[in-house]
Design an enzyme around this catalytic site. Sequence first.
Site, PDB file in Angstrom:
ATOM      1  N   CYS A 141      -8.457  -2.808  -2.472  1.00 14.45           N
ATOM      2  CA  CYS A 141      -7.318  -3.860  -2.605  1.00 14.45           C
ATOM      3  C   CYS A 141      -6.287  -4.168  -1.860  1.00 14.45           C
ATOM      4  O   CYS A 141      -5.673  -3.294  -1.289  1.00 14.45           O
ATOM      5  CB  CYS A 141      -7.214  -2.808  -3.997  1.00 14.45           C
ATOM      6  SG  CYS A 141      -5.210  -3.680  -3.951  1.00 14.45           S
ATOM      7  N   CYS A 191      -2.848  -3.443  -3.123  1.00 11.72           N
ATOM      8  CA  CYS A 191      -2.754  -2.402  -2.819  1.00 11.72           C
ATOM      9  C   CYS A 191      -2.007  -1.614  -1.716  1.00 11.72           C
ATOM     10  O   CYS A 191      -1.023  -0.594  -1.560  1.00 11.72           O
ATOM     11  CB  CYS A 191      -3.892  -1.687  -3.509  1.00 11.72           C
ATOM     12  SG  CYS A 191      -4.547  -1.417  -4.922  1.00 11.72           S
TER      13      CYS A 191
END
Length: 103
Positions: free
Chosen positions: A24, A27
């Site tokens: 991600c 993230c």
Amino acid sequence: MSRRFKSIIKSERPVLVDFYADWCEPCKQIPPILKKVKNNFKESVRIIKVNVDNNPFIASHYQVRSIPTLILFKKGDVQWTGVGIVDASELSSEISKHVNKQA
């Protein structure tokens, strides 16, 4: 759900959980934000990371549908949830509502 996770989030001290995945991209922007927050609160808050790919049951239990998701727990109860990139000031503001507060 793991006993260890349950025991961590049942703490009197607020626990901020960062739900993330290695793949991600957004993230990857969260750790510097968490570092600022940790510097503000020192030992008043505990911050842990949960990889949703490695812990799908925990993510599912807390209905983590997109990442990054931040969930603040106190005494095992969800106090606040933020989805996406949350800036350090907003996060600090939410945490401050639960630090050193009598239950």
